[in-house]
Design a protein around this motif. Structure first.
Motif, PDB file in Angstrom:
ATOM      1  N   GLN A 261       0.830  -1.203   0.000  1.00 49.75           N
ATOM      2  CA  GLN A 261       0.000   0.000   0.000  1.00 49.75           C
ATOM      3  C   GLN A 261       0.863   1.252   0.000  1.00 49.75           C
ATOM      4  N   ARG A 262       1.898   1.265   0.807  1.00 46.88           N
ATOM      5  CA  ARG A 262       2.773   2.433   0.898  1.00 46.88           C
ATOM      6  C   ARG A 262       3.503   2.678  -0.412  1.00 46.88           C
ATOM      7  N   ALA A 263       3.945   1.611  -1.058  1.00 42.99           N
ATOM      8  CA  ALA A 263       4.639   1.757  -2.344  1.00 42.99           C
ATOM      9  C   ALA A 263       3.702   2.346  -3.395  1.00 42.99           C
ATOM     10  N   LEU A 264       2.454   1.900  -3.411  1.00 39.34           N
ATOM     11  CA  LEU A 264       1.483   2.444  -4.358  1.00 39.34           C
ATOM     12  C   LEU A 264       1.183   3.907  -4.059  1.00 39.34           C
ATOM     13  N   GLU A 265       1.035   4.215  -2.784  1.00 32.92           N
ATOM     14  CA  GLU A 265       0.737   5.598  -2.407  1.00 32.92           C
ATOM     15  C   GLU A 265       1.871   6.528  -2.824  1.00 32.92           C
ATOM     16  N   LEU A 266       3.103   6.080  -2.646  1.00 31.85           N
ATOM     17  CA  LEU A 266       4.262   6.895  -3.021  1.00 31.85           C
ATOM     18  C   LEU A 266       4.304   7.102  -4.530  1.00 31.85           C
ATOM     19  N   ASP A 273      -3.231  13.436 -11.261  1.00 29.47           N
ATOM     20  CA  ASP A 273      -4.473  12.913 -11.832  1.00 29.47           C
ATOM     21  C   ASP A 273      -4.798  11.515 -11.330  1.00 29.47           C
ATOM     22  N   VAL A 274      -4.147  11.100 -10.233  1.00 30.51           N
ATOM     23  CA  VAL A 274      -4.394   9.782  -9.635  1.00 30.51           C
ATOM     24  C   VAL A 274      -4.815   9.953  -8.179  1.00 30.51           C
ATOM     25  N   ARG A 275      -5.861   9.259  -7.787  1.00 31.56           N
ATOM     26  CA  ARG A 275      -6.296   9.210  -6.394  1.00 31.56           C
ATOM     27  C   ARG A 275      -6.312   7.756  -5.941  1.00 31.56           C
ATOM     28  N   VAL A 276      -5.959   7.533  -4.678  1.00 34.10           N
ATOM     29  CA  VAL A 276      -5.958   6.189  -4.115  1.00 34.10           C
ATOM     30  C   VAL A 276      -6.997   6.117  -3.004  1.00 34.10           C
TER      31      VAL A 276
END
Length: 399
Positions: A261-266, A273-276
């Motif tokens: 999750q942290r890697a994706l958030e970073l 233009d991306v929201r998680v």
């Protein structure tokens, strides 16, 4: 209702769709759900549904499981689950025991309860609900022979509901089901959640303002336990696509590892233009609010994509089961979605298909009606029929 829930969210979502419908029928059922889902406490439940949590376990391989709470052995957790199931059956005394997917339960945990029903509660109808595609034909036939599942279907079950359509996937033929069992089978169509409490998921519960004129791409990995490769590949594919031509909503799922999750958030933080959204119980609403869906090929998500008639790119998992690969291929052959198979270059194919979709390309959409999505209604009808026959028999016996 029994839902073993050893991996992902699919079983919980499917059973809640069925339970919601049963509780809202003109002659509503009462219902108790036994579930091993680790997120059940944070999931909204339909009014009137009783829920009994089973100690959660996680699937680590084909027929291999461990306790989610590592302070307990798997054997201890399995024993506790068996006790909870049997106690619920004895005290709730259901008219129907509806088992999802696993005829014997997780590692045989239902066998004692099924034997008790057979000996002490003969009026209770035992019903197995199967999604249409379980695994490859060879794997299912082999496992069912080794685990005596054919015998269990013969002796322990009164009725079998298939959550699919025979003309798309003939479960009887594929899994070599003998005629004595086939007569118990009723195809119901696919189970899709057909209610919505949110008009627009993008402008409502998640607080994500839509950008006028910019298409929305939803990228989801279901529960997320094995979804990191897809979501990471999508973010890498975006590097080949101009900024601000679309708005991407990425939903990793509550079961994804924290470090992933942290890697994706970073990585997502580099793209305005991306929201998680790490967790949502309203995925069906997000699908309806999107223009393009990039997803794994799990049963529930694909059913919700089809119900919303959305353009989709399906990326099935390659292991441990062939289920998702077979489903993605089936829907691709019907012209209802694009499919990227596990052996393909995922980043390159995502880049190609997303760019094509943004330019207006679409799968052929040969016939949206090819997939019957009336499953929850037919499950209700099937249970009505079972109980109606029961009541008439009881009246006749009394007279």
């Amino acid at each position: 209702m029994y839902s073993h829930d050893t991996f992902g969210l699919g079983h919980l979502r499917r059973n809640l769709a069925i339970a919601t419908h049963l509780l809202r029928r003109s002659q509503p059922f009462s219902a108790l759900l036994l579930t091993g889902s680790p997120v059940v406490a944070s999931w909204p439940m339909p009014a009137g549904l009783q829920v009994q949590a089973l100690p959660p376990v996680v699937k680590t391989g084909a027929e291999e499981y461990v306790s989610r709470d590592h302070s307990f052995s798997f054997a201890a957790v399995k024993e506790r689950r068996e006790s909870v199931i049997l106690d619920a059956v004895m005290h709730y005394r259901p008219d129907v025991f509806l088992i999802d997917h696993a005829p014997a339960g997780m590692k045989g945990e239902l066998l004692e309860a099924l034997a008790f029903i057979h000996e002490e509660m003969p009026a209770t109808r035992t019903v197995l609900g199967l999604r249409d595609i379980i695994d490859s034909a060879e794997t299912v036939r082999s496992q069912w022979r080794e685990q005596n599942v054919y015998q269990l279907l013969e002796t322990a079950y009164d009725h079998i509901l298939v959550y699919g359509s025979r003309h798309l996937f003939d479960l009887v033929q594929e899994y070599d089901i003998p005629g004595s069992i086939a007569v118990k089978i009723r195809y119901c169509g696919y189970i899709a959640r057909n209610d919505s409490n949110v008009v627009s998921a993008l402008s409502g519960t998640h607080g994500i303002p839509p950008v006028s004129g910019r298409p929305v791409i939803l990228v989801t990995a279901g529960g997320g336990g094995d979804g990191y490769p897809l979501l990471s590949a999508y973010l890498r594919a975006l590097e080949n696509i101009p900024h601000n031509v679309a708005q991407s909503i990425i939903v990793p799922g509550p079961l994804m590892a924290v470090e992933e999750q942290r890697a994706l958030e970073l990585a997502a933080a580099q793209r305005p233009d991306v929201r998680v959204i790490f967790f949502t119980t309203e995925l069906a609403d997000l699908i309806r609010s999107s223009d393009l869906v990039v997803s794994m090929a799990g049963y529930n998500t694909t059913a919700e994509i089809l119900a919303a008639k959305k353009t989709a790119i399906l990326v099935p998992r390659g292991a441990p089961r062939m289920e998702q690969r077979l489903r993605a291929t089936l829907l691709s052959n019907l012209g209802l979605a694009w499919a990227i198979q596990p052996e393909e270059d995922l980043v390159a194919r995502l880049t190609e298909l997303v760019q094509g979709a943004l330019a207006g390309a679409r799968p052929p959409h040969h016939d949206w009606n090819a997939v019957d999505l009336g499953g929850v209604h037919r499950v209700g009808n099937a249970l009505d029929d079972l109980l109606g026959i029961n009541r008439m028999s009881a009246i006749g016996a009394t007279l």
